[in-house]
Design an enzyme around this catalytic site. Structure first.
Site, short mmCIF file in Angstrom:
data_model
loop_
_atom_site.label_atom_id
_atom_site.label_comp_id
_atom_site.label_asym_id
_atom_site.label_seq_id
_atom_site.Cartn_x
_atom_site.Cartn_y
_atom_site.Cartn_z
N GLU A 230 118.49 35.52 107.43
CA GLU A 230 117.96 34.17 107.22
C GLU A 230 116.51 34.16 106.77
O GLU A 230 116.03 33.15 106.25
CB GLU A 230 118.07 33.34 108.50
CG GLU A 230 119.49 32.98 108.88
CD GLU A 230 120.10 33.97 109.85
OE1 GLU A 230 119.76 35.17 109.75
OE2 GLU A 230 120.90 33.55 110.69
N ASP B 171 116.89 34.76 113.07
CA ASP B 171 118.28 34.36 112.83
C ASP B 171 118.64 33.08 113.57
O ASP B 171 117.99 32.70 114.53
CB ASP B 171 119.22 35.49 113.27
CG ASP B 171 119.02 35.85 114.73
OD1 ASP B 171 117.84 35.91 115.17
OD2 ASP B 171 120.02 36.05 115.44
N GLU B 172 119.69 32.46 113.09
CA GLU B 172 120.39 31.38 113.78
C GLU B 172 119.46 30.29 114.33
O GLU B 172 119.48 29.97 115.51
CB GLU B 172 121.22 31.97 114.94
CG GLU B 172 122.31 32.92 114.47
CD GLU B 172 123.22 33.35 115.60
OE1 GLU B 172 124.43 33.51 115.33
OE2 GLU B 172 122.76 33.53 116.74
N VAL B 173 118.66 29.73 113.46
CA VAL B 173 117.80 28.62 113.88
C VAL B 173 118.53 27.30 113.62
O VAL B 173 118.88 27.00 112.49
CB VAL B 173 116.47 28.64 113.09
CG1 VAL B 173 115.64 27.40 113.44
CG2 VAL B 173 115.71 29.92 113.37
N HIS C 81 116.28 31.48 119.20
CA HIS C 81 116.56 32.47 120.25
C HIS C 81 115.31 32.74 121.08
O HIS C 81 115.05 33.87 121.48
CB HIS C 81 117.06 33.79 119.64
CG HIS C 81 118.47 33.72 119.12
ND1 HIS C 81 119.56 33.72 119.95
CD2 HIS C 81 118.96 33.63 117.86
CE1 HIS C 81 120.67 33.65 119.22
NE2 HIS C 81 120.34 33.57 117.96
#
Lengths: 717, 717
Positions: free
Chosen positions: B374, B322-324, B259
């Site tokens: 995460e 988050d969300e890598v 992000h």
């Protein structure tokens, strides 16, 4: 609105989409006001359209949706009376172009452009060429519309406008003393003023009830005279800059020697008697005057005016000068002795003496003095500008004597008059009432002014006094009626049709909401407060046919600054559109020949209003702040029933006049006229403004009626 | 709202009039937060009541309407997790008293006091003693009310409250990257948060779509990464002070290493590949990662975190995490070589490496690190706080491993779920869905946490992501649903009744408007824009039974940041009260035994909604942005008709079940079920939320029906 000096509309439109861009060129392109205004275009278009726009400013010469060409920069000095405001606006071939000689014209043109942006309807013909519809813009519509249909989105119509103001001085006089208006409220007002091309905020900063500005030299003025509610100098400087960016001058007013009670708690030596002094909490004309006989008064005023003259860059400085009741002077031995020694016959003469001393001070600080009618006394130098609250006669007389002047009479927004009434007032035309009054007295009717004298009429100012308004409902007292007055000051003299004005004002009123003005939302919140935990809908509908009593009649039994302003009368607009439209429809209905009339629409409205009374009544009974309106509910019920019955007879052919073929039974007409006349009277502080329409309907029914003159609610003023 | 820990209400009330005054005493009386809060009481009471109040602060010990006693001052440092928020509030004998050990408790107590102020109704018993009704206050009512009746005005009920929060960390995570929220929007949000006793603003300042804060050390972050839409450091400092005055901590989040696209246009050396980089315009998970293998990355981050750690005084610092999606790392030869050399098996391992380096930096700058689920990987130090978007399972697991945690799963306001759904989520209870899912998989159900582990659950944060919201409708996405979540975090675990919650939320929602929140007014303006020149009333009524599609389904055919947010789906609240009440009424109706049912009220609503379709249809046909909603109008018409017909049969006794004594003719039921099922489907981006109620009515009619499972609009998530 205001309607431009010249407009021609062509078929076609320029699309405004997310590809929207602006380019600026010409000698004035880098002027600070122009660049700030261009930035605001994107913000405002985003609010108007809901399209998140990136601020795309194209280089000069590059293709853009909106091209701005501005010949030259501003003179460096503060905005001056008479600065060039002309512009032209051309929309065609998918592009918009604003041209102006000066930055001020660009500001005016941008407002016109933004006002032209509208949602496409199924009949909008948006041109396929042009930057606005290119790029991302073309898919803005999302899923809407089959091919061939007009794209969902926004556009400006193809149009050619050349525009310039009729008057150079187009102002609003804003009282912030009776009730304080915080910084945000004044800023919002400036936003709205700029939108309708007004160019002067006359800031009434002191009065008996509060001294609203910090003086560094005389700090006790605000400390002791404002209950802590005043503007700091930093806030004032910010406000001046904010106004300047929007092409608005700020002229401060410090009212002297009357309306001056708030100077005295901090500096009692300015007064005529020994301390203590207190801020005035009531409203009206009060006795606490500045003492014009002491030299120390002028020393103080020199210091004060000098400080304010530096703070406010405008060339004009308003000293008030109105409504001086000289009793306090006349009762004071020392002052009487001074008057005798200086051969000053009366209070007026003493005020003239004061004004002339004050004028010297104002002039020494490089300002033109401005004052209300009363300052115009023999010997007053011609450099003083007269603001007339008395009327055209007084204004014209000043012009004949060689004084510049502004009209405010007829533009008092606090009197709750309909927009059409203000709209009909023209600084250059004697009102019909004035002519009739003079004729009655066999007095001479003033002749027309010479062209030279006409030039002395600089324009006008609407006035908003705050005795009966607060920061909460200020916007609703100003808007949208101020837009009608702004049109009077800007547009050609020939633009006078109230029907067109009302249509355009409704659109402008919505448009102003995107600027953050709260004329609708603030009143809705106030009504929600009144409704307590109950749904507000029925109260809204009930209130939609009501207007506040006119003039200063509200809440007459207690009349001071700390009275709560939380009653229904405070939470409704000064003018009821619903009632006005009903009255207009009644007129159209009655103008038709019998047999062609169809009262179904009128009857439907009356039925709806009538049925709503049953919904609103429990709320009026439960909520204590609403209970005073039960009488209005009863009266409205009478009016709705009477109107419905009258329409029944009229539709059936029972029209009055020779051709009457039916009619109401027995004493219906006389009985109903009596009931309606009673219902039409002021109910508490409310007027039920459908009453005149209902009265006309009842009167039109055939049959024997009442002869007595009817009372139709409150008289004006 | 939030409901206090302990409340007891007595008969009687304390009048709040224009004589209202406050006194403050105790060791904390001169604390800056207390004095500022006391000043705000007068402003806010003026707005709530419409009574112009002078700020009357009585000396300690002097009699006042509201007495505040605060034991001691704050510790000097920034507000900390766990700071004492307890207070008690006592209204009796015409006086109100707030007592607290610390200033923070005073702030919370003042909000409770203000929320208790209400307009008197005819049943309010206002005590005759006491300061509130003394002096000018007693004549506030103006002309209303005969003697003996309750005075028109405002009061707080006699009540005794002892209150303290259940959780220490009660936050809102606010994304300002996807769509920028200007300073005023964030301030309004803080006002609302303070009103419902939230105490953490988690400010999501960077994401792929924009870097929203000025860095003096790395100015190109905002210059190249924000389209010019960012907060200056002066604005941030102002915001922190504003939040602190309201008892709210601000925790900044800088999301790394995913992000992170907006870091890279200005500082491409942080990325994995050669420039150019661009800000992301779409929404979703994107590949542009920070490169964790370069030493220069950590040097940069040390400088950046150091600067931000100084700017933000809070003890916590959120690094996202988050969300890598590690694709970009895995495809890069140099990075793969680094991973091999450091024995990092995969992207997750590399992220752990990065987090541990980052944790050292954050710790060196004296902050506790916080991250999304995460970041919890083996070897993570226990000082890191875990914010869980995954759910209680994940949160509890973290607690079992000894980590402090916050729950955000279940509190995502951008998903457009009803308030009751968020309200039912409790950080300390496994949701029924989770239990069922685990049962289905035959997986073990997590047992209860030990008391020690429970203490590690600090609280929760609602989350507002801005992909599908803009500054214009932010308030409507947050409020009033955020108040329900705030109650979950503050009130005792046992406060769970959704019926009571909805009743109180409606009152709170109105109350929040006095703070300037725009959840109602902003949507109304958006609908006015859609209505063009037509009156907006019919559109309002049409929209009142609609909800936006849930989750991220809006406008799926084009999904980026510059999509216009000006469609009806953007201009309606996430939850339709009208539809909810209709469904509740249907349930009550069907629960009654046959013969006792009266469907008149339900039928009336359906008739009104149905008749309104004819009023709104011309608008949908004319205004291009509305035309996509014609299908919803057609479907609503089908539903209204079906519901009315069903009620006709049911009222007549045609109820389903064994006792059916009538019934619909022939194939009515099957035919109608089919039509209703079709009408109940998503129409464009709208859901017609009366559909489930209508379906129940139709199903209840006797007669042969359709067996197939029905689709009732959109599934949640």
């Amino acid at each position: 609105m205001p309607w431009p000096a010249s407009v021609s509309v062509q078929p076609g439109a320029v699309a405004i989409g997310s590809g929207f861009s602006v380019s600026v060129s010409g000698g004035g392109a880098t002027d600070g006001r122009v660049t700030a205004a261009v930035e605001r275009i994107f913000e405002r278009l985003t609010r108007q359209t809901g399209i998140p726009l990136l601020p795309r400013v194209a280089a000069a010469g590059q293709s853009a949706t909106l091209t701005i060409v501005v010949e030259s920069k501003d003179h460096g000095a503060p905005q001056r009376l008479g600065d060039d405001e002309r512009y032209s606006l051309e929309c065609s071939n998918g592009r918009v172009r604003i041209s102006a000689d000066r930055p001020l014209g660009v500001l005016r043109g941008i407002e016109t452009f933004l006002q032209l942006v509208q949602e496409n309807t199924s009949s909008t013909e948006v041109g396929s060429k042009g930057a606005g519809s290119a790029g991302a813009g073309s898919t803005d519509a999302g899923s809407a519309g089959a091919s061939g249909a007009t794209a969902a989105g926004f556009s400006v119509p193809d149009v050619t406008i050349r525009d310039e103001p009729r008057f150079e001085w187009r102002g609003l006089s804003l009282d912030v003393s009776r009730h304080f208006i915080p910084v945000e409220g004044v800023r919002r007002t400036l936003d709205g003023m700029a939108a309708v091309k007004l160019n002067v905020l006359h800031w009434h900063l002191s009065d008996d009830q509060g001294f609203r500005i910090e003086s560094k030299k005389y700090p006790r003025l605000a400390q002791e005279g404002s209950d802590g509610m005043y503007y700091t100098q930093a806030e004032v400087r910010g406000m001046i800059a904010y106004a300047r960016e929007r092409g608005i001058r700020i002229v401060p007013e410090f009212d002297m020697p009357g309306h001056a009670a708030s100077w005295l708690p901090g500096y009692p030596q300015l007064g005529t008697h020994a301390p203590p002094y207190q801020i005035v909490r009531g409203a009206g004309i009060f006795g606490s005057l500045i003492d014009p006989t002491k030299e120390s008064t002028y020393k103080f005023l020199d210091g004060f005016v000098g400080e304010m003259a530096k703070l406010f860059p405008d060339e004009y400085f308003h000293i008030g000068g109105d409504e001086v009741d000289p009793k306090e002077w006349n009762q004071n031995t020392r002052i009487r002795a001074f008057m005798a020694a200086h051969r000053l016959a009366d209070g007026a003469a003493l005020q003239t003496y004061f004004n002339q001393r004050l004028l010297k001070i104002v002039t020494r600080h490089h300002k033109h003095m401005e004052g209300w009618d009363e300052v115009l006394t023999p010997g007053l130098p011609k450099s003083v500008v007269i603001q007339s609250w008395r009327g055209q006669e007084s204004l014209w007389q000043a012009a004949r004597e060689g004084y510049q002047g502004l009209l405010s009479a007829g533009y008092y927004l606090d009197l709750m008059q309909p927009a059409s009434k203000h709209y009909a007032v023209d600084p250059m035309k004697l009102p019909q009432e004035t002519i009739e009054r003079l004729q009655k007295k066999n007095a001479p009717i003033p002749g027309a002014l010479t062209p030279e004298q006409q030039k002395l009429i600089l324009g006008g100012e609407a006035a908003m006094w705050e005795e009966l308004a607060t920061a909460e409902n200020l916007d609703a007292k100003l808007w949208p009626r101020l837009a009608a007055i702004a049109e009077r000051f800007w547009s050609p003299e020939s633009v006078t049709d109230p029907v067109s004005m009302y249509q355009r004002m409704a659109v402008t009123n919505r448009w102003l909401e995107w600027l953050g003005l709260t004329q609708r939302s603030s009143l809705e919140l106030m009504r929600m407060r009144l409704a307590g935990d109950l749904p507000v809908g029925p109260l809204d509908e009930f209130a939609s046919v009501m207007e506040p009593v006119k003039g200063y009649a509200r809440h007459a039994e207690r009349y001071d600054i700390f009275v709560p302003f939380n009653r229904l009368v405070d939470a409704i607009p000064p003018e009821s559109n619903g009632a006005r439209e009903f009255r207009e429809e009644v007129d159209r209905y009655l103008a038709l020949p019998q047999g062609q009339r169809d009262g179904a629409a009128l009857r439907k409205r009356l039925t709806e209003w009538g049925q709503n009374i049953d919904r609103v009544r429990p709320m009026l009974q439960t909520e204590t702040l609403l209970s005073e309106n039960l009488a209005a509910a009863d009266a409205l019920a009478v009016l709705c029933r009477a109107g419905e019955e009258a329409l029944g007879y009229l539709d059936a052919g029972g029209s009055g006049g020779a051709a009457a073929s039916g009619g109401a039974p027995g004493d219906w007409k006389a009985r109903t006229q009596t009931a309606v006349a009673e219902a039409a009277k002021r109910k508490g502080d409310l007027l039920i403004q459908i009453a005149p329409g209902v009265e006309k309907l009842v009167d039109a029914v055939a049959g024997p009626g009442v002869q007595a003159p009817k009372e139709t609610g409150e008289d004006d003023q």
